[in-house]
Design an enzyme around this catalytic site. Structure first.
Site, PDB file in Angstrom:
ATOM      1  N   ASP A 351     -12.913 -12.002   1.774  1.00 19.88           N
ATOM      2  CA  ASP A 351     -12.808 -12.576   0.446  1.00 19.88           C
ATOM      3  C   ASP A 351     -12.335 -11.500  -0.535  1.00 19.88           C
ATOM      4  O   ASP A 351     -12.797 -10.352  -0.469  1.00 19.88           O
ATOM      5  CB  ASP A 351     -14.196 -13.093   0.040  1.00 19.88           C
ATOM      6  CG  ASP A 351     -14.194 -13.855  -1.255  1.00 19.88           C
ATOM      7  OD1 ASP A 351     -13.570 -14.924  -1.293  1.00 19.88           O
ATOM      8  OD2 ASP A 351     -14.831 -13.388  -2.219  1.00 19.88           O
ATOM      9  N   GLU A 380      -7.767 -12.368   1.496  1.00 24.46           N
ATOM     10  CA  GLU A 380      -7.095 -12.715   0.251  1.00 24.46           C
ATOM     11  C   GLU A 380      -6.552 -11.424  -0.339  1.00 24.46           C
ATOM     12  O   GLU A 380      -7.326 -10.572  -0.773  1.00 24.46           O
ATOM     13  CB  GLU A 380      -8.087 -13.336  -0.734  1.00 24.46           C
ATOM     14  CG  GLU A 380      -8.628 -14.684  -0.314  1.00 24.46           C
ATOM     15  CD  GLU A 380      -9.549 -15.276  -1.382  1.00 24.46           C
ATOM     16  OE1 GLU A 380      -9.294 -16.400  -1.819  1.00 24.46           O
ATOM     17  OE2 GLU A 380     -10.516 -14.603  -1.786  1.00 24.46           O
TER      18      GLU A 380
END
Ligand code: CA
Length: 668
Positions: A351, A380
């Site tokens: 993340d 990400e």
């Protein structure tokens, strides 16, 4: 070493450094001078000599271990005073094996005894993770665990990733699953909906995905494990204990062994079905600031700060961790290694990965590959806010080629195909908005350099940032933002459901035939929606649950997805591994019509049985007529239908590509 943070703050107040210079120099230097310790005995070790506690807390003036007989609501039955030891640690041992007991640490810093904490390395906890548990981990292994193996992959591009939340997937009554919303839901064979469609693990096998990507499954903060009836749903991006599973997904949060054993059973059941398990990990921030387990063991150290000493917040969640500091870097690396070793996890999704530094991510990938060469890592490649970490050190999408064995999500393809993620009404290539063609082509070649792709026309990134297609994850939706179904409904007002399903098929056909690794959100294959809620992180089951009767209602949609996945898995041409191959084998056709892309994959690419594959994507609402060279073509996809084994043949010449559809032809 003591009072380092406070010393740093005093220095800052007196100094005339600019805030940025301060952040980069003074505070960074203070923390980087702290000793680090990454021994495998951190916090708890039980052996024949007894039970040993080792806490890393360089700035503490004192540290103690409190021993409990239960996971909550009882007074400590013993307090062990720790002694200062090497490299910032504190130690204490007892000669007994304290299996069955619980413990917390309490440290004193600046004369103040901080609140109790289970530490940062609790591998077992009771309810709500407040107390760490002392258990024999081997006793949590399911039968046959030693021989358990995930699927072998030559390259990440061979994976088909299916992102799911435990509760979305099984909580609805229509799942027919007994252990709804639990790890064990994925261990139940032979489940079906009231309409007779396969659900659960049987559904995954039928669909053909290779990897399940589970949303955060470490112990997170928001769901009250003591009150599961009234506290239902959260995505779990609020980490509390990084190294133990979330209690609300177990059948008995108070029993520390249950969550561990049940998560292992889930992994084993998926592995037995040939499916790998990817864990979503959120090391970039913690749920709490001063009350986090990091802050209660080594205040200040694990986080980045602004010049005024407040928490910097690149996560948008109140804080950001400092992976560039040795003890934090070691923590991340050792934590993912632990999940890979102990739980046989096959991949990790980071993340807000760009909050971490490139060096840390490279170490993560390198260490995991030593455990299992098939493990992959993606993330990400962006942050949610600015960070003191210099841009060139961030694990950004645009820096992916400076990393080894790391992949990033392509927001380029995502937004170009379906329209901008944050503007609900915006359309994309698949829904008839011109001007996205070149960005879709960037997605097709996985952001690698290609002589026919003009990156200056890209909507998002303006250069070929990927050195290889193995660095790119392609998708058109995930748990974040509107589901594809909802996005199409909001951006195609007045359309019929059949029209929106056609658009979804075209969008996913682009994803699954593009170079890179395809990724899909659970339930899209049955055209699930979330009633238009774009940020459903704590929405009730009525928004988030997948209604499995949709699998029967939308059986044609499911069949299309299944066919699309089978096509990709049967044909290595869609799974090239180098930029050179892509540049050599992919040839785009000249097209003057808007919202049309036409290209060939030639030369039996990547060892494919097909000499040439012709793909024509028509995102407009008018039929497009194209001319195909004479030959013996197999029709693989046409007018919203697909069959990897072919749906008849075509001799070449003029052919119509119907509105909002993909034409795929192949010849040997
Ligand atoms: Ca929890």
């Amino acid at each position: 070493m003591r009072n380092t943070l406070h010393a740093a703050l005093a220095l800052a107040a007196a100094a005339t450094l600019s805030p940025a210079a301060y952040a980069q120099n003074t505070m960074e230097q203070q923390y980087s001078s702290w000793p680090s310790y990454d021994g495998d005995d951190l916090e708890l070790k039980v052996d024949d000599a007894g039970t040993h506690f080792t806490l890393w807390s360089p700035s503490a003036e004192g540290a103690e271990v409190l021993i409990y007989s239960s996971d909550r609501n009882t007074a400590a039955e013993d307090t062990l005073i720790m002694k200062r030891a090497e490299r910032g640690t504190w130690r204490v041992s007892v000669p007994e094996k304290l299996y069955g007991k619980f413990y917390t640490f309490a440290v004193t810093v600046d004369g103040k005894r901080l609140a109790e904490t289970p530490g940062v390395w609790a591998k077992a906890t009771g309810t709500n993770g407040m107390r760490a548990a002392i258990i024999d981990l081997d006793s949590t292994d399911p039968e046959g665990w030693n021989n358990d193996r995930g699927p072998k992959l030559a390259n990440i591009t061979d994976a088909v990733i299916y992102e799911m939340h435990h509760r979305d997937f099984s909580i609805d009554p229509s799942s027919g699953i007994v252990h709804k919303g639990k790890f064990l839901a994925l261990t139940e064979p032979g489940t079906s909906s009231p309409l007779g469609a396969k659900t659960g693990i049987e559904h995954l096998k039928e669909l053909g995905i290779t990897h399940v990507h589970i949303l955060p499954s470490y112990d997170y903060n928001s769901v009250d494990e003591a009150n599961l009836q009234t506290n239902g749903y959260n995505w779990g991006y609020d980490p509390f204990n990084y190294n133990t599973p979330e209690g609300s997904y177990s059948t008995d949060p108070a029993n520390p062994k249950a969550r561990i054993s049940e998560m292992k059973q889930m992994v084993k059941a998926l592995h037995d079905a040939g499916i790998g398990v990817v864990m979503d990990v959120v090391y970039n921030h913690t749920a709490n600031n001063d009350d986090s387990n990091f802050s209660l063991t080594a205040p200040g150290y694990y986080y980045r700060h602004r010049a005024d000493g407040s928490y910097s917040d690149a996560s948008g969640c109140g804080n950001e961790t400092a992976s560039e500091r040795q003890q934090m870097r070691d923590f991340i690396v050792n934590s993912v290694k632990y999940w890979a070793d102990e739980y046989h996890i096959d991949g990790f999704r980071f993340d807000l990965m760009a909050i971490h530094d490139i060096e840390t991510m490279n170490e993560v990938a390198a260490e995991l590959k030593k455990i299992n060469p098939s493990i992959f890592v993606y993330g990400e490649g962006w942050t949610a806010g600015d960070s003191p970490l210099p841009v060139e050190r961030r694990a950004l999408k645009e820096n992916v080629d400076k990393m080894n064995g790391i992949s990033v999500f392509s927001d380029d393809l995502r937004d170009a195909v379906k329209g901008h993620y944050s503007n609900a009404a915006d359309r994309g290539f698949a829904t008839g908005k011109p001007g996205n063609e070149e960005t879709v082509k960037i997605g097709i070649v996985a952001s690698t350099a290609h002589p026919q792709v003009d990156y200056s026309k890209g909507n998002n990134s303006k250069f070929a940032y990927a050195g290889a297609p193995t660095e790119i994850i392609n998708y058109v939706s995930c748990h974040d933002d509107l589901t594809l179904t909802d996005k199409l409904a909001k951006s195609m007002p007045g359309s019929s459901e059949a029209e929106r399903q056609r658009a979804a098929r075209l969008a996913q056909t682009i994803v699954f035939t593009s170079q890179g690794t395809p990724f899909m959100f659970a339930g899209e294959e049955v055209f699930r929606d979330k009633k238009g809620v774009h940020n459903s992180y704590k929405s009730p089951d009525s928004i988030n649950a997948i209604d499995w009767t949709l699998k029967t209602k939308n059986a044609d949609q499911f069949a299309y997805y299944k066919g699309l996945i089978a096509l990709r898995k049967a044909h290595p041409a869609f799974r090239m591994t180098t930029a050179d191959e892509i540049a050599r084998n992919i040839v785009f056709d000249k097209v003057s019509a808007p919202n049309v892309i036409s290209y060939s994959i030639r030369n039996n690419a990547n060892g494919d049985a097909w000499r040439e594959i012709k793909l024509v994507f028509n995102g407009s609402d008018e039929a497009y007529t194209t001319k195909i060279p004479k030959g013996k073509w197999i029709i693989v996809a046409r007018d919203g239908n697909i069959n990897p084994d072919g749906m008849g043949t075509f001799e070449g010449g003029k052919i119509s590509v119907e509105p909002t559809s993909a034409l795929i032809l192949a010849r040997e």
